[in-house]
Each structure stands twice: as structure tokens, then as C-alpha cells.
Write an enzyme that holds these catalytic residues in place. Structure first.
Site, PDB file in Angstrom:
ATOM      1  N   ASP B  47      13.789   1.181  81.490  1.00  0.00           N
ATOM      2  CA  ASP B  47      13.424   0.901  80.180  1.00  0.00           C
ATOM      3  C   ASP B  47      13.044   2.472  79.686  1.00  0.00           C
ATOM      4  O   ASP B  47      14.693   2.999  78.974  1.00  0.00           O
ATOM      5  CB  ASP B  47      11.813   0.669  80.764  1.00  0.00           C
ATOM      6  N   HIS B  89       7.241   0.589  76.350  1.00  0.00           N
ATOM      7  CA  HIS B  89       7.583   0.425  76.597  1.00  0.00           C
ATOM      8  C   HIS B  89       7.242   0.167  78.207  1.00  0.00           C
ATOM      9  O   HIS B  89       7.194  -0.833  79.025  1.00  0.00           O
ATOM     10  CB  HIS B  89       9.002  -0.827  75.903  1.00  0.00           C
ATOM     11  N   SER B 233      10.121  -9.594  77.612  1.00  0.00           N
ATOM     12  CA  SER B 233      10.327  -8.393  78.364  1.00  0.00           C
ATOM     13  C   SER B 233       8.996  -8.384  79.483  1.00  0.00           C
ATOM     14  O   SER B 233       8.358  -7.751  80.443  1.00  0.00           O
ATOM     15  CB  SER B 233      10.035  -7.532  76.568  1.00  0.00           C
TER      16      SER B 233
END
Lengths: 255, 270
Positions: B47, B89, B233
Site C-alpha cells: 500500500d 490508506h 479498499s
């Protein structure tokens, strides 16, 4: 007149590409503006904007917006490493953030400069050629999704894909125009049409002229006088290219 | 609107229907992960990096950054110790995995940089790193639509499959194929409305195979904070966390065996 050599042909063709870049945003902007207005309506949102990835991949440039803060956000360039739009561009994934203020990397300064700081953002990637991410569409402060179905991200993804078709079509026309121009100036070239296009993609001149064209485009946006200046300079560059570095030609008559 | 993406169509309305799961002994979920904490399982989060100091993450066993490098033989280089989360994220995904499987050995593999150039090569390099370093589960809440990379992603996904590394991939919300999420060798995930962290639905019309909680989820983010976010996600690390618990209780299961167990414990499996 001698036929131009390959370098001159490439330079003139790259100039054609640069001219396309310089003039394209108006045409593309109209189409995209209409699209973002429609997207804003679909989501009952306060605003909607579209940013495209700059050619070197380092930044996003907002090219169209509708709703609150629209006039202020168009033309803003953000590093791709910032905030929610940057994340979407990098990951290729859509996202809905319900409390933007809690995001430490949210570009608050930019939002404040538009005099509109949203609390909720929907964002989806705009697909580009060959699977690349061409940009990001953001919906600011959408009406509440009472269904809680999550379909709003799917719908925005579809609309972003349609927007991507518009962007790709425009890029295709630019490329075709460049190729056509190259064929015209170099009809006896030993490469075929596809090779000519491929060469242009890698041409250093195309990169530098592309930067130049973007500068002209910004100048043009500043008003009619600046636009005339940009046009004049471009014509001088074209004249230089036509003379093919064979020394000074006749002075141009003032326009 | 007649052409919704596969995952959206599959989980909307009446849902994907029912299918027959493996007859696991006893209560299926208890057999699958009852009492398991993820201990002994190595999980990589490919990520934007992971903030190890975030309370939801707690700790990291390691972190690397994979960066495009045209001079390198494989086109990328691996930088040890680079874990800073550039967006928040990756921290969100790591926090979800930690909440479901608190004792997993978490590794951050940062492949997203500050520039879009070289995105695919770094992403591909990150998967390869995870396989070569013996990760049991890999969370990938990102995808590629770059057809130029189809074969390379397919190859590394197969390598992972045969090496016993389970790739858990987010499906894309946009039409068209995305890699590696559409490959049969991975577990692909989309978000669906759910309040429970262990909600799991099997999609009888793949390529997207599983739906999990991913809408309006409170997730870890930058600066030690949290946000409420939605997206495939965030569904993906829920499945990665459950897979880690399965492997914690049943070490040595292969990726296809773990997928069969996930299918068997899905809420719509008979």
C-alpha cells in the site's frame, strides 16, 4: 523548396502536437464542464471537479468544476502525493471519506482558498489510455446516501469511466492530428504512420514544446492580450521550424 | 444505468444467491477460526506505507519501500526500513487487519510513491518481494488496469499461489478488467453494506468472489487519527484478517484451501 529532413519533420509535427495541447483545453474543458455539472446533479452535491494527471505524473491539474468554489479550483495544480485525490490517482481505487477534516493530508489550504471546505468527498479514478490513471473526479458534499448500499461509488466509477472516454478521445484526435501533420511535411518518410506517432511520443522536442504549450495555454487564460502574445510567439516558433535552422529568413511583416 | 460493475450487480437487490460450501466439522466458523488470533501468520500490506505508531496498528515486524528504478535489473529497488505512510490508506488497512487478527506479524510494503511514474513496476515488485519473503497473506487494496502488465501480474500471482502466499485483492469500482484482482489465483473482494467485521458473502458470479464490510467504516488514518470511509479498499483487509485467523488455526493450508474455507463460512453458503 527542399523536403524537410526527419528532424525538421519531427519538430514541425511536435509543434502541431504543442498547438493541439495549447488549444485543446477549451474544447475538452467544455465537454468536461458539462459532464461535471451532470455528475454534481446526480449526487445532489455542493460541487464536483475533475483533475487530470500532468504528463510527468507528479501533479494533478483541475481542469473543470461545477458548484461551490468552482471558479477558484480550476487551474489549481496539486502534487499527486497530496490528499484524497492523490491517493485515488495512485491506487486506482475509489473512496468515500465522510469526515475530511480528520485527514491530515487533506489539502485544506486549497479548499479554503475556494471558500468551500467540504466534510464529505467521493472520489474515483478517471481511466486513461492503456490502463493508466488519467485523472480524478471528486464529488464534494454529496446528498446523504440513505440506502447505504455503497452503489454511489459504483455509479461514480462508471461516470468517471465515461469521462475517461472523453479524455482519451481528445488525446486520440491530438495524436491523429500530429500524425497527419507529420505525413504532410514528410510524405516520403520511410516509416509508416504508426512509427511516426511512436517517434513523436519519445521526441524530446515534443516534451519541451508540450511544456511551452501549457505555458501559452495559461497565458491565453489570462485574457485576450496575453492570448494574442501567445499566438504571436507560437507563429514565430513555427516560422523558425519552417526555416529549418538554415539561417535567418526574411523578416515577417508585423501583424 | 444498465451496466453496473460485476460486484455491484452481484451484491445488490436479492444478493448473489446461495451455494454449497464444504462440510467443515462442527460449527463452520468455530472450526475455521474459533479462538485464533493470527499468531504465527505473516501478513504484508502492499500500500502507501503503514504508520507503526498508530494505536490501531501498534507495531510492525518490518517495512520496506519498493521504488521504480530504471537502472535496476528488475526495474525497481527495495529500500529497507522505509515505512512512512504517504496517504493514510495503508495504515487504515493495517488497522483493520490488526483488529481482526491482533497477533499477526505485520509487514508494510510501500509501493505507492509521490509520482505516478513507475506505479505498475513498483506494485509488481512489491508482490514479488512478499512472495520471496514468505508472507502467508498479502493485502492489496489497490489494482492496475494496465494491460501491458497483464502477463507479469499473472505470472507473479501464480508464483504466489504455488508458493503458499494468499493474495487478497480489492476489486475496482470501474468497468473493465483489473489486475491482479480478476485472476483465479487470488481472493478478490468488494464492499457491501454490513455492520459486522466478520460478515462474508460469496459471489456466485465471479470474478469478484467475496463481499465484506467496507462501507462507512471508521478506519485509522494519518496523524494517529481516524476517518469514516467507504470503498473496496476497506473490505479487502477484513477478508485478509479472517484469512490470517484461518491460517493461524490451521497452519499450512494452501491458498486454494483457505479460499474453500472462506467460501464455506460465507453467510450465503449452505
Amino acid at each position: 523548396m527542399h523536403p524537410p529532413d526527419g528532424r525538421q519533420a519531427a519538430l514541425v509535427a511536435a509543434l502541431g502536437d504543442a498547438l493541439g495541447t495549447a488549444t485543446a483545453p477549451d474544447g475538452l474543458g467544455e465537454e468536461v464542464r458539462a459532464a461535471v455539472a451532470g455528475i454534481r446533479e446526480v449526487f445532489g452535491a455542493a460541487a464536483c471537479s475533475v483533475a487530470l494527471v500532468e504528463p510527468d505524473g507528479s501533479a494533478l491539474r483541475f481542469i473543470a468544476a461545477d458548484g461551490r468554489g468552482a471558479a477558484e479550483i480550476v487551474g489549481v495544480v496539486l502534487p499527486v502525493g497530496r490528499g484524497i485525490a492523490g491517493w485515488v490517482a495512485m491506487s486506482g481505487e475509489s473512496i468515500r471519506v465522510a469526515d475530511v477534516a480528520a485527514d491530515g493530508r487533506f489539502a485544506r489550504d486549497v479548499a479554503e482558498s475556494t471558500r468551500f471546505v467540504p466534510s464529505t468527498i467521493l472520489a474515483a479514478p478517471v481511466p486513461g489510455p492503456r490502463g493508466a490513471v488519467a485523472g480524478v473526479v471528486e464529488v464534494l458534499e454529496p446528498a446523504p446516501d440513505d440506502t447505504g448500499s455503497g452503489r454511489e461509488l459504483a455509479v461514480l466509477g462508471l461516470l468517471a469511466a465515461q469521462l475517461g472516454s472523453v479524455v482519451r478521445l481528445r488525446a486520440l484526435y491530438d495524436a491523429l492530428g500530429t500524425g497527419l501533420l507529420r505525413s504532410l511535411v514528410d510524405p516520403d518518410g520511410d516509416g509508416d504512420f504508426d512509427d511516426a506517432l511512436a517517434t513523436l511520443v519519445d521526441a524530446e522536442e515534443a516534451t519541451s514544446l508540450g511544456d511551452l504549450a501549457r505555458a501559452f495555454r495559461d497565458l491565453a487564460a489570462a485574457g485576450p492580450d496575453a492570448a494574442r502574445l501567445a499566438e504571436r510567439v507560437l507563429l514565430e516558433v513555427a516560422d523558425f521550424a519552417r526555416r529549418g535552422h538554415r539561417g535567418p529568413g526574411r523578416p515577417r511583416a508585423p501583424r | 444505468m444498465t451496466d453496473l460493475p460485476e460486484w455491484s450487480r452481484a451484491f445488490a437487490g436479492e444478493g448473489p444467491g446461495r451455494s454449497r460450501g464444504l462440510p467443515l466439522p462442527g460449527e463452520r466458523r468455530d472450526w475455521a477460526w474459533g479462538g485464533a488470533t493470527g499468531a504465527g501468520v505473516r501478513v504484508a500490506v502492499i500500500d502507501s506505507g503503514v504508520d507503526a505508531a498508530h494505536p490501531a496498528v501498534g507495531r510492525l515486524a518490518g517495512s520496506v519501500a519498493v521504488e521504480a528504478d530504471p537502472e535496476a535489473e528488475e526495474g525497481y529497488r527495495v529500500v529497507d526500513g522505509a515505512g512512512e505512510d504517504l496517504y493514510g490508506h495503508g495504515t487504515a488497512c493495517a488497522g483493520i487487519i490488526r483488529s481482526l487478527a491482533p497477533d499477526v506479524e505485520l509487514h508494510s510494503v510501500r509501493v505507492l510513491g509521490r509520482n505516478l511514474k513507475g506505479r505498475s513496476v513498483a506494485f509488481h515488485g512489491g508482490i514479488r518481494w512478499a512472495v520471496e519473503h514468505g508472507m502467508d497473506v498479502v493485502n492489496m487494496s489497490l489494482s492496475s488496469q494496465n494491460e501491458d502488465w497483464f502477463a507479469a501480474f499473472h505470472e507473479v500471482a501464480d508464483e504466489a499461489y504455488f508458493a503458499g502466499t494468499l493474495l487478497v485483492c480489492a476489486a475496482s469500482n470501474t468497468p473493465g478488467a483489473t489486475f491482479p484482482s480478476q485472476f483465479a489465483s487470488v481472493v478478490s473482494v468488494a464492499a457491501l453494506p454490513a455492520y459486522e467485521a466478520d460478515t462474508l458473502v460469496y459471489n456466485t458470479a465471479p470474478p469478484v468472489e467475496f463481499g465484506a464490510r467496507g462501507l462507512d467504516v471508521e478506519v485509522a488514518w494519518t496523524a494517529g487519527g481516524t476517518i469514516r470511509a467507504s470503498g473496496n479498499s476497506f473490505a479487502t483487509p477484513h477478508v485478509a484478517g479472517l484469512a490470517a485467523r484461518i491460517l493461524s488455526k490451521h497452519p499450512g493450508l494452501t491458498p486454494f484451501q483457505v479460499k474453500a474455507v472462506l467460501h464455506a463460512v460465507a453467510g450465503n453458503s449452505d
